[in-house]
Scaffold this motif. Structure first.
Motif, PDB file in Angstrom:
ATOM      1  N   PHE A  97       0.851  -1.185   0.000  1.00 50.73           N
ATOM      2  CA  PHE A  97       0.000   0.000   0.000  1.00 50.73           C
ATOM      3  C   PHE A  97       0.890   1.241   0.000  1.00 50.73           C
ATOM      4  O   PHE A  97       1.860   1.330   0.744  1.00 50.73           O
ATOM      5  CB  PHE A  97      -0.909   0.005   1.229  1.00 50.73           C
ATOM      6  CG  PHE A  97      -1.766  -1.224   1.357  1.00 50.73           C
ATOM      7  CD1 PHE A  97      -2.996  -1.305   0.716  1.00 50.73           C
ATOM      8  CD2 PHE A  97      -1.332  -2.314   2.096  1.00 50.73           C
ATOM      9  CE1 PHE A  97      -3.777  -2.454   0.820  1.00 50.73           C
ATOM     10  CE2 PHE A  97      -2.104  -3.463   2.213  1.00 50.73           C
ATOM     11  CZ  PHE A  97      -3.333  -3.527   1.576  1.00 50.73           C
ATOM     12  N   GLU A 154      -7.745  -0.175   1.399  1.00 52.78           N
ATOM     13  CA  GLU A 154      -8.251  -0.177   0.020  1.00 52.78           C
ATOM     14  C   GLU A 154      -9.368   0.827  -0.192  1.00 52.78           C
ATOM     15  O   GLU A 154      -9.836   1.008  -1.322  1.00 52.78           O
ATOM     16  CB  GLU A 154      -8.740  -1.581  -0.349  1.00 52.78           C
ATOM     17  CG  GLU A 154      -7.626  -2.617  -0.459  1.00 52.78           C
ATOM     18  CD  GLU A 154      -8.172  -4.036  -0.511  1.00 52.78           C
ATOM     19  OE1 GLU A 154      -9.412  -4.199  -0.411  1.00 52.78           O
ATOM     20  OE2 GLU A 154      -7.368  -4.972  -0.644  1.00 52.78           O
ATOM     21  N   ARG A 187     -13.456   5.863  -5.279  1.00 53.62           N
ATOM     22  CA  ARG A 187     -12.605   5.146  -4.338  1.00 53.62           C
ATOM     23  C   ARG A 187     -11.595   4.258  -5.058  1.00 53.62           C
ATOM     24  O   ARG A 187     -11.119   3.280  -4.510  1.00 53.62           O
ATOM     25  CB  ARG A 187     -13.482   4.310  -3.397  1.00 53.62           C
ATOM     26  CG  ARG A 187     -14.487   5.129  -2.621  1.00 53.62           C
ATOM     27  CD  ARG A 187     -13.805   6.090  -1.649  1.00 53.62           C
ATOM     28  NE  ARG A 187     -14.731   7.052  -1.087  1.00 53.62           N
ATOM     29  CZ  ARG A 187     -15.524   6.814  -0.057  1.00 53.62           C
ATOM     30  NH1 ARG A 187     -15.521   5.626   0.504  1.00 53.62           N
ATOM     31  NH2 ARG A 187     -16.315   7.748   0.403  1.00 53.62           N
ATOM     32  N   ASP A 188     -11.275   4.592  -6.298  1.00 50.80           N
ATOM     33  CA  ASP A 188     -10.313   3.802  -7.057  1.00 50.80           C
ATOM     34  C   ASP A 188      -8.879   4.170  -6.661  1.00 50.80           C
ATOM     35  O   ASP A 188      -8.633   5.206  -6.050  1.00 50.80           O
ATOM     36  CB  ASP A 188     -10.485   4.039  -8.564  1.00 50.80           C
ATOM     37  CG  ASP A 188     -11.766   3.434  -9.101  1.00 50.80           C
ATOM     38  OD1 ASP A 188     -12.227   2.440  -8.532  1.00 50.80           O
ATOM     39  OD2 ASP A 188     -12.317   3.977 -10.077  1.00 50.80           O
ATOM     40  N   ASP A 189      -7.943   3.310  -7.037  1.00 52.69           N
ATOM     41  CA  ASP A 189      -6.522   3.631  -6.932  1.00 52.69           C
ATOM     42  C   ASP A 189      -6.117   4.355  -8.213  1.00 52.69           C
ATOM     43  O   ASP A 189      -6.247   3.811  -9.318  1.00 52.69           O
ATOM     44  CB  ASP A 189      -5.692   2.356  -6.766  1.00 52.69           C
ATOM     45  CG  ASP A 189      -5.862   1.732  -5.394  1.00 52.69           C
ATOM     46  OD1 ASP A 189      -6.524   2.358  -4.550  1.00 52.69           O
ATOM     47  OD2 ASP A 189      -5.338   0.623  -5.170  1.00 52.69           O
ATOM     48  N   GLN A 190      -5.608   5.570  -8.046  1.00 53.44           N
ATOM     49  CA  GLN A 190      -5.287   6.400  -9.207  1.00 53.44           C
ATOM     50  C   GLN A 190      -4.005   7.187  -8.949  1.00 53.44           C
ATOM     51  O   GLN A 190      -3.727   7.582  -7.820  1.00 53.44           O
ATOM     52  CB  GLN A 190      -6.417   7.401  -9.489  1.00 53.44           C
ATOM     53  CG  GLN A 190      -7.768   6.792  -9.775  1.00 53.44           C
ATOM     54  CD  GLN A 190      -8.861   7.848  -9.794  1.00 53.44           C
ATOM     55  OE1 GLN A 190      -8.967   8.669  -8.886  1.00 53.44           O
ATOM     56  NE2 GLN A 190      -9.679   7.833 -10.831  1.00 53.44           N
ATOM     57  N   ASP A 191      -3.229   7.395 -10.001  1.00 49.24           N
ATOM     58  CA  ASP A 191      -2.191   8.421 -10.020  1.00 49.24           C
ATOM     59  C   ASP A 191      -2.695   9.525 -10.939  1.00 49.24           C
ATOM     60  O   ASP A 191      -3.079   9.250 -12.084  1.00 49.24           O
ATOM     61  CB  ASP A 191      -0.872   7.862 -10.539  1.00 49.24           C
ATOM     62  CG  ASP A 191      -0.151   7.005  -9.515  1.00 49.24           C
ATOM     63  OD1 ASP A 191      -0.605   6.970  -8.354  1.00 49.24           O
ATOM     64  OD2 ASP A 191       0.860   6.365  -9.876  1.00 49.24           O
ATOM     65  N   ARG A 243      -5.217   6.621  -3.290  1.00 47.92           N
ATOM     66  CA  ARG A 243      -5.473   5.208  -3.033  1.00 47.92           C
ATOM     67  C   ARG A 243      -6.753   5.082  -2.215  1.00 47.92           C
ATOM     68  O   ARG A 243      -6.835   5.602  -1.101  1.00 47.92           O
ATOM     69  CB  ARG A 243      -4.303   4.564  -2.274  1.00 47.92           C
ATOM     70  CG  ARG A 243      -2.967   4.637  -3.015  1.00 47.92           C
ATOM     71  CD  ARG A 243      -2.972   3.806  -4.288  1.00 47.92           C
ATOM     72  NE  ARG A 243      -1.686   3.825  -4.972  1.00 47.92           N
ATOM     73  CZ  ARG A 243      -1.367   4.648  -5.946  1.00 47.92           C
ATOM     74  NH1 ARG A 243      -2.262   5.545  -6.369  1.00 47.92           N
ATOM     75  NH2 ARG A 243      -0.175   4.592  -6.520  1.00 47.92           N
ATOM     76  N   GLY A 244      -7.732   4.410  -2.796  1.00 43.37           N
ATOM     77  CA  GLY A 244      -8.987   4.204  -2.095  1.00 43.37           C
ATOM     78  C   GLY A 244      -9.688   5.493  -1.709  1.00 43.37           C
ATOM     79  O   GLY A 244     -10.342   5.560  -0.673  1.00 43.37           O
ATOM     80  N   PRO A 290      -1.091   1.921 -10.350  1.00 44.57           N
ATOM     81  CA  PRO A 290      -2.504   1.851  -9.970  1.00 44.57           C
ATOM     82  C   PRO A 290      -3.395   1.371 -11.110  1.00 44.57           C
ATOM     83  O   PRO A 290      -2.937   1.172 -12.244  1.00 44.57           O
ATOM     84  CB  PRO A 290      -2.828   3.294  -9.590  1.00 44.57           C
ATOM     85  CG  PRO A 290      -1.950   4.099 -10.504  1.00 44.57           C
ATOM     86  CD  PRO A 290      -0.679   3.295 -10.658  1.00 44.57           C
ATOM     87  N   LYS A 291      -4.668   1.255 -10.784  1.00 42.53           N
ATOM     88  CA  LYS A 291      -5.653   0.814 -11.768  1.00 42.53           C
ATOM     89  C   LYS A 291      -5.849   1.857 -12.859  1.00 42.53           C
ATOM     90  O   LYS A 291      -6.075   1.525 -14.026  1.00 42.53           O
ATOM     91  CB  LYS A 291      -6.980   0.540 -11.054  1.00 42.53           C
ATOM     92  CG  LYS A 291      -8.098   0.036 -11.935  1.00 42.53           C
ATOM     93  CD  LYS A 291      -9.350  -0.215 -11.098  1.00 42.53           C
ATOM     94  CE  LYS A 291     -10.514  -0.704 -11.946  1.00 42.53           C
ATOM     95  NZ  LYS A 291     -11.724  -0.925 -11.122  1.00 42.53           N
ATOM     96  N   THR A 318      -4.241  -1.624 -16.550  1.00 45.01           N
ATOM     97  CA  THR A 318      -4.125  -0.222 -16.153  1.00 45.01           C
ATOM     98  C   THR A 318      -4.596   0.643 -17.308  1.00 45.01           C
ATOM     99  O   THR A 318      -4.221   0.406 -18.456  1.00 45.01           O
ATOM    100  CB  THR A 318      -2.678   0.139 -15.789  1.00 45.01           C
ATOM    101  OG1 THR A 318      -2.336  -0.490 -14.564  1.00 45.01           O
ATOM    102  CG2 THR A 318      -2.512   1.639 -15.619  1.00 45.01           C
TER     103      THR A 318
END
Length: 552
Positions: free
Chosen positions: A133, A203, A253-257, A276-277, A315-316, A342
């Motif tokens: 994480f 998460e 609430r996604d994981d993103q940059d 993140r989340g 991230p996703k 991704t």
């Protein structure tokens, strides 16, 4: 004898491969100027040399120096991208966009395959089955997260082997910060339930976590276990309060940059938010100067390739301000590195747009702060050049210091400041090998001798200014080494510490009277920062060597 109508470069251009691959442009000394990739090498490389084509000034400057082109054919455009990244790291060509980022950012590691997993702080994600994480930037955000998790979940904070056979629990159990699985007080099954809830929290799966806790509270109440139900009720309240401060309300609430760019002329700042989340874990800024006429899209493309080529958590989703060249290939490459899909997105509206706007605000603010700092540093460097009669502007300053106790465990340090900022990738530490006893002058001579030997090319990474921590004696020892090695033209100064109310003083070669530095000026602050950093770096290494000797 009939002369060949083609130059060496003309022949290379005529017989270029038609496949995908990588090309390296070199000057007459064979130094790589630029590395690029192409789906069709023939079309891409020849486009640089077609008559009548209008190129940007930076590209024109490069083309004038090109004497030869080397090509490497690959099986696909994706393979070309991977090879291009590898070669750029190896050669660091002058005309490529180069990202100065050799750090691994702090992560939380949860080895879920262990019998009793515990959270660990690491700086590199590995394919070892553990959950990672992060990243947490700055790192104090990581410690804040750890403190929060230990308030919400009674996770062990020790390193002992947990097997359920310990005779008694430690004070953490008495303080209700651990359920003592080491004694068997908490079963392995209950422990893993807690670990699953920690994962849900990290998460950003808030709704599911609260739902599970409420269901468990209802079961305890139905079984007339009111004390346990009350404890879960209190935990729900703590988690809810934490979520209100941790999460970004209204965002996914996604994981993103989230990556964006702010630009003025040929200076660019790229900002990245790590989400993140639904929580912004941190941000990182990258300042690029003299990018010439490179487009924003090409800058972002080069940034993605170099940033994610290291051991990063991918991230996703990666949010960008606009589409970039080779986006599909980059997306495929990122997905393969991640081991799951991704997506690169450039939203014009919708749920992701506010995050992009937030990143842009951060980029603009960071750019303005950087420009203010740059102006201050430039003023300090100009003042230094004038005050100390330096031959050139001290853009790259190397600071040296020696640390020992009566000659024991003697070490030397070299720190580097460029444009007023530490360049830690160029720092070096030296364990003194040839000097016995307390002789700081000889130790400094050894350090500088070894430093000069590190430069294979006489102009490679040469400093504009060398700063020695000390007075005329240390400076004279340093100058003797530099003169002997042919580095006599490098400006060198000694900086004596402020003592008994006396201000900082600078010693110059062939000058008997020290120059008193104006207190609080940008020039003084810059020199003191370099000197203090060299001292800190030397002391930390000295302590490490002493500690190791004590254990031997």
């Amino acid at each position: 004898m009939i002369e060949n109508p083609f130059s060496h470069l003309d022949l290379q251009l005529k017989y270029l491969p038609r496949q995908s691959g990588v090309y390296l442009m070199k000057n007459k000394q064979g130094i790589v100027l630029y590395i690029g990739k192409a789906l069709h090498l023939t079309h891409r490389v020849r486009s640089y040399f077609q008559k009548g084509t209008q190129h940007a000034d930076k590209t024109q400057s490069m083309i004038k120096q090109v004497e030869s082109i080397e090509t490497l054919v690959t099986g696909s455009e994706l393979e070309a991208l991977i090879l291009e990244n590898s070669l750029i790291k190896k050669y660091r060509p002058k005309y490529n966009i180069l990202l100065r980022d050799d750090k691994n950012y702090p992560l939380l590691r949860l080895p879920i395959g262990d019998d009793y997993p515990r959270l660990q702080i690491v700086r590199r994600a590995q394919n070892d089955g553990a959950r990672y994480f992060g990243p947490y930037i700055p790192s104090n955000g990581l410690y804040e997260m750890l403190r929060l998790l230990r308030k919400l979940f009674p996770l062990p904070n020790c390193t002992i082997v947990i097997d359920g056979n310990a005779p008694r629990p430690c004070i953490e159990f008495e303080m209700k910060r651990c359920l003592a699985p080491c004694t068997g007080n908490q079963s392995k099954a209950d422990y893993h339930e807690m670990i699953q809830r920690i994962q849900l929290f990290l998460e950003g799966k808030d709704d599911l976590l609260i739902k599970i806790l409420r269901q468990e509270m209802a079961k305890k109440s139905a079984a007339l276990q009111f004390e346990e139900a009350g404890q879960i009720r209190d935990q729900i309240a703590k988690v809810t309060r934490a979520l209100q401060t941790q999460r970004i309300i209204g965002f996914k609430r996604d994981d993103q940059d989230v990556i964006t760019l702010f630009r003025q002329a040929d200076k660019v700042l790229i900002a990245i938010l790590f989400v993140r989340g639904g929580t912004v874990l941190g941000k990182k800024d990258f300042f690029l100067k003299k990018v010439g006429d490179d487009s924003d899209a090409s800058l972002l493309s080069a940034f993605l390739q170099q940033f994610y080529d290291r051991d990063r958590i991918i991230p996703k989703q990666i949010i960008l301000p606009a589409a970039i060249p080779g986006q599909l290939v980059l997306q495929q490459w990122l997905s393969e590195k991640r081991g799951a899909k991704t997506r690169l997105l450039a939203p014009k509206r919708g749920a992701d747009r506010p995050l992009l706007d937030l990143a842009m605000e951060n980029a603009k603010a960071a750019f303005e702060s950087r420009m203010h700092t740059t102006k201050t540093v430039e003023a300090g460097e100009t003042t230094l050049q004038s005050l100390l009669h330096l031959s050139k502007l001290p853009n790259r300053i190397e600071g040296y210091d020696i640390s020992n106790i009566m000659g024991q465990s003697a070490v030397g340090s070299m720190v580097v400041f460029e444009e007023g900022m530490p360049k830690k990738s160029d720092y070096r530490r030296f364990r003194i090998k040839t000097v016995s006893g307390a002789n700081d002058f000889a130790m400094m001579a050894e350090v500088l001798t070894r430093r000069i030997a590190m430069c294979a090319d006489e102009n490679a990474n040469r400093p504009d200014l060398i700063l020695i921590d000390g007075g005329q004696g240390q400076l004279s020892a340093a100058r003797a080494v530099l003169e002997k090695a042919g580095w006599g033209d490098v400006d060198t100064i000694g900086l004596a510490k402020e003592k008994n109310g006396n201000p900082e003083r600078v010693y110059l070669k062939d000058v008997t009277v020290a120059i008193v530095l104006p207190k609080g000026s940008p020039a003084t602050r810059l020199l003191v920062a370099v000197r203090d950093e060299a001292h800190r770096f030397a002391i930390s290494y000295h302590r490490k060597i002493r500690a190791k000797k004590m254990l031997d």
